[in-house]
Structures are given as structure tokens and as C-alpha cells.
Motif scaffolding. Structure first.
Motif, PDB file in Angstrom:
ATOM      1  N   LYS A 252       0.831  -1.216   0.000  1.00 26.46           N
ATOM      2  CA  LYS A 252       0.000   0.000   0.000  1.00 26.46           C
ATOM      3  C   LYS A 252       0.858   1.256   0.000  1.00 26.46           C
ATOM      4  N   LYS A 253       1.900   1.264   0.826  1.00 28.76           N
ATOM      5  CA  LYS A 253       2.725   2.472   0.946  1.00 28.76           C
ATOM      6  C   LYS A 253       3.540   2.727  -0.311  1.00 28.76           C
ATOM      7  N   LYS A 261       5.514   4.305 -10.263  1.00 27.03           N
ATOM      8  CA  LYS A 261       6.655   3.389 -10.098  1.00 27.03           C
ATOM      9  C   LYS A 261       7.954   4.078 -10.514  1.00 27.03           C
ATOM     10  N   GLY A 262       8.754   3.500 -11.396  1.00 28.58           N
ATOM     11  CA  GLY A 262      10.006   4.125 -11.787  1.00 28.58           C
ATOM     12  C   GLY A 262      11.191   3.608 -10.974  1.00 28.58           C
ATOM     13  N   GLN A 267      14.137   0.669  -6.426  1.00 29.05           N
ATOM     14  CA  GLN A 267      15.197   0.662  -5.423  1.00 29.05           C
ATOM     15  C   GLN A 267      14.621   0.591  -4.008  1.00 29.05           C
ATOM     16  N   SER A 268      13.559   1.351  -3.779  1.00 26.42           N
ATOM     17  CA  SER A 268      12.923   1.343  -2.454  1.00 26.42           C
ATOM     18  C   SER A 268      12.277  -0.006  -2.159  1.00 26.42           C
ATOM     19  N   LYS A 269      11.731  -0.638  -3.180  1.00 29.87           N
ATOM     20  CA  LYS A 269      11.120  -1.963  -3.011  1.00 29.87           C
ATOM     21  C   LYS A 269      12.169  -2.973  -2.537  1.00 29.87           C
ATOM     22  N   ILE A 270      13.334  -2.965  -3.176  1.00 29.13           N
ATOM     23  CA  ILE A 270      14.388  -3.900  -2.792  1.00 29.13           C
ATOM     24  C   ILE A 270      14.894  -3.592  -1.386  1.00 29.13           C
ATOM     25  N   SER A 271      15.007  -2.306  -1.058  1.00 32.20           N
ATOM     26  CA  SER A 271      15.416  -1.927   0.302  1.00 32.20           C
ATOM     27  C   SER A 271      14.396  -2.417   1.328  1.00 32.20           C
ATOM     28  N   SER A 272      13.105  -2.310   0.981  1.00 29.78           N
ATOM     29  CA  SER A 272      12.065  -2.761   1.913  1.00 29.78           C
ATOM     30  C   SER A 272      12.129  -4.272   2.094  1.00 29.78           C
ATOM     31  N   PHE A 273      12.500  -5.012   1.036  1.00 30.24           N
ATOM     32  CA  PHE A 273      12.654  -6.467   1.155  1.00 30.24           C
ATOM     33  C   PHE A 273      13.802  -6.805   2.108  1.00 30.24           C
TER      34      PHE A 273
END
Length: 425
Positions: A252-253, A261-262, A267-273
Motif C-alpha cells: 500500500k505504501k 513506479k520508476g 530501489q525502495s522496493k528492494i530496500s524494503s525487502f
């Protein structure tokens, strides 16, 4: 009787016995009226589990094998394996159902298709199978027989609507696990395209926004599973690690923070993982920790720098995952132990970033407090000593003296503070 016969054929030839019950469908289905419906006692060997059921499909994914739905006389392994899964899912509840049926008979009828596929009543069907094996007696499954098959996409849509309608209701209904529910929504809406998002929301009595959020979460779950080098469909790992809720929040966030996206989204998605892996490793309230990450890092100007700083460490973490394929929560924990130096580095940078951000917030808050005091004094200055609609006639002499003393103290303290700040410049 031929085990491969259509149940409708057996009904028409008088080989299945009616119970006398006249059910009413919870929804309207084209070409089927209440007058056409009866409950029949069906021999267990004519039936088989529905591999398209959300819970069963999720359980099957644990086995890492391909199963073809079949009756016992065609492939007994299929029903036996799913029976075992249902027993293990909730042994105590199954024992209660067995006892109830043994003592009082089957109280709630199920629904089956013409070819014997059980679309409602899996636990009751399982209890009857186990009772038959344990006692050597003959047990029959009481069910409505619907003249449908999975061969027709139109009929599959109606079947799914019926499943959702009865899922909200009767005797031994249990709430869907959030992973199973989300995967069922994704499979129905995105993969099989049996319904639109709005259709599923209406039939399941779920808000449309939640349907969209759950679909986004399934997509993110698959990407997280690939990140840790598990099968992208190994949703049971998310179940066993209890990581669904933080992934739901992250999905959601990320969607609200990066609607288009973009690169920064990726990059933020991988950091969140990486942080989710850290959160799982350290234990605690992962949802609360995820929200702290959103508040202190993801939604702030520090997000880019944080992503850049931990990028190399994340690459090292991913290398470890690539060397250690994961097929269970236990293996995930083991690999996390191997990667503890990398996870520690990520956590240290995360803590440093949060501390910097919180210090900055404290400074901003401090300055804002001083500004508010100044603004109050300016308001008093504009009003010749008062603010708003106040008038000196409203005050007693003691109150006026009290305000005057406060202003004197402010004046004296301000002079001292100015000198302190002069020394720091």
C-alpha cells in the motif's frame, strides 16, 4: 454403479437417494431454480476435492508437485494427499466435525458438481472419509448436485460466485487465512479472469480498495519470494513466517508513494525487502516496524541516500540467497543466520538514518515552538497588548499584573538566551 458416471445421470436413473431437504441457493444462478434443487446422499467414491479452492490450492503449493484432480478409482493419491493436508490444517476442528457427524449425522449439506467435484464442504467430506476408514461402515455425503462442470468458463464463474456466497455463512465456516484469500482473489481476477475486481468485491462483501490492495500484495509477495530465492508461488512461506501483514502495508505504501513506479520505486522496493528480512530475523512487531520505516525513511528526503548506502550490502545479501535456494520457513531462517553480517550492516545503517531523521524532527519541532511564541507576542503587539477581541476592561488588575510579570520574565530570559546563541555563532 459406474464411478465415472455423471451424478446427474445417477439422479435421473434413481440411483441416488434424496434426503428430503429443499435448499435455497444463497445467490441466483442462471437456469437454476429453487424447485430444481434437492439434497442427495452421494457415495464418497464418486467425489473428489476441488483443487481450485483457495485453501486447497495454497496447501498443494507446499508439495512442489503437480496434482491432477481425480476420484479415488482414477488416482487415489490425489484425494489422500489433500485429505492429509486438511487434517493437518486444523486437527481439533476436524475431530469435532467427525464427532458431530458420528453422533448426530451430517447437519449441513455441501455442494458438488455433476462430475463429483466438491465445491463446498471439504471438512465434512474429509470427516466422512476418515469415519468410513476407521469404522469400516458406509458413509454418504449429503449434498446439492449442481449441473455444472469446470470445462465451461461461464459455469466456472457461476461456481465461484456460489463459493463466495456460501463462504460467508454456515455452521463450520472458518475465516480465510489472509494469504489464501489474497491468492484466491488474484487467481480469480487476474489469472483466470472469472470476475472483475468489482464483481469479486460485491460477491465477497469486501471493499473494492481492499481487493486492489490484496492483488498488489500478492504481486509483491511473489517478488519478495524471488528476492529470497524461493519459488514465486511458494506463498506458504509467507504464511509460515507471518510476513503477510507487513507486506500488505508495504504494498500500500509503495503504491501511494510511487504511483508511477520508476527507478526510485524499484530501489525502495528492494530496500524494503532487505529490511523485512531484517525485521523477521530480529523478531518483534513487523507491522509496527514497517510503519516506522515508512515514517522515518521511505517518505522522507533521506530515502534515496539510505537506498544508495545499503545497495552494495543488499547485493551481498542477494548473493547469499542465490547460493541457498529456499523452500521452507526453516530454510529461510537458516540462510538468514548465514547472512547475519550483511543483515547487521543494513540494520546499523537503518538505525543511523532513523536517528538522524528523528534528531532533525526534534530540531524542527523546537524551532517551531519558538516561532509560535514569537507569533503570540506579535499578535499581542498588534492588539496593543492583547490579542483577538479581548479588551482590558475584561481583566482584573491582578490579571494585568500577572501578564506584565510574565512579559518581564520573557524579556530577561530572552536577553540571557541571546547571549548564549551569540557565543555559538
Amino acid at each position: 454403479m459406474n464411478n465415472n458416471s455423471s451424478l446427474i445421470d445417477l439422479v435421473e436413473s434413481g440411483q441416488l437417494i434424496k434426503t428430503g431437504a429443499k435448499p435455497k441457493l444463497p445467490i441466483q444462478i442462471p437456469n437454476i431454480t429453487d424447485g430444481m434443487l434437492n439434497v442427495y446422499r452421494v457415495p464418497l467414491e464418486y467425489l473428489y476435492y476441488n483443487n481450485e479452492n483457495g485453501r486447497i490450492a495454497s496447501a498443494i503449493s507446499r508439495q512442489d508437485i503437480r496434482l491432477t484432480a481425480a476420484k479415488d478409482n482414477e488416482n487415489p493419491e490425489y484425494n489422500q494427499l489433500i485429505e492429509k493436508m486438511i487434517v493437518e490444517d486444523n486437527p481439533s476442528k476436524l475431530k469435532q466435525t467427525q464427532k458431530s457427524i458420528r453422533d448426530s449425522g451430517q447437519k449441513v449439506f455441501g455442494y458438488v458438481l455433476a462430475d463429483g467435484r466438491v465445491i463446498d464442504g471439504n471438512r465434512r467430506y474429509t470427516a466422512l472419509r476418515k469415519l468410513a476408514k476407521e469404522t469400516g461402515e458406509t458413509y454418504l455425503f449429503e449434498a446439492v448436485i449442481l449441473p455444472f462442470t469446470y470445462e465451461s468458463k461461464t459455469e466456472r464463474t457461476e461456481i465461484k460466485k456460489l463459493e463466495l456466497a456460501i463462504q460467508m455463512g454456515t455452521e463450520e465456516r472458518q475465516s480465510y487465512d489472509p494469504v489464501d484469500l489474497s491468492v484466491d482473489i488474484y487467481q480469480t481476477v487476474v489469472i483466470d479472469k472469472l470476475m472483475t475486481e468489482n464483481d469479486y468485491a460485491k460477491e465477497a462483501n469486501i471493499k473494492h480498495k481492499e481487493i486492489k490492495d490484496r492483488i498488489a500484495t500478492v504481486e509483491l509477495m511473489s517478488e519478495f519470494l524471488e528476492f529470497i530465492n524461493a519459488s514465486k508461488n511458494a506463498y506458504y512461506i509467507i504464511k509460515d513466517t507471518k510476513l503477510y501483514n507487513p507486506l500488505y502495508e508495504i504494498a500500500k505504501k509503495l503504491k501511494s508513494q510511487f504511483p508511477k513506479k520508476g527507478p526510485m520505486y524499484e530501489q525502495s522496493k528492494i530496500s524494503s525487502f532487505a529490511l523485512l528480512t531484517k525485521m523477521f530475523a530480529t523478531g518483534g512487531d513487523t507491522v509496527r516496524e514497517a510503519r516506522d520505516y515508512f515514517k522515518d525513511v521511505l517518505t522522507t528526503s533521506a530515502n534515496k541516500d539510505f537506498n544508495d548506502v545499503i545497495e552494495d550490502t543488499i547485493d551481498d545479501l542477494r548473493d547469499i540467497f542465490q547460493e541457498n535456494p529456499i523452500s521452507s520457513a526453516t530454510e529461510f531462517r537458516r540462510v538468514i543466520e548465514v547472512a547475519s553480517p550483511e543483515i547487521r550492516q543494513i540494520n546499523e545503517e537503518y538505525v543511523r538514518t532513523r536517528n538522524r531523521q528523528n534528531r532533525g524532527k526534534n530540531i524542527d519541532s523546537f524551532i517551531n515552538d519558538i516561532k509560535e511564541t514569537l507569533n503570540s507576542l506579535k499578535d499581542m503587539q498588534k492588539g496593543d497588548g492583547l490579542s483577538g477581541n479581548l479588551n482590558f476592561n475584561n481583566f482584573s488588575k491582578d490579571q494585568i499584573n500577572e501578564i506584565r510579570e510574565y512579559l518581564i520574565q520573557i524579556n530577561l530570559i530572552s536577553k540571557e538566551l541571546i547571549e548564549i546563541y551569540d557565543d555559538e555563532i
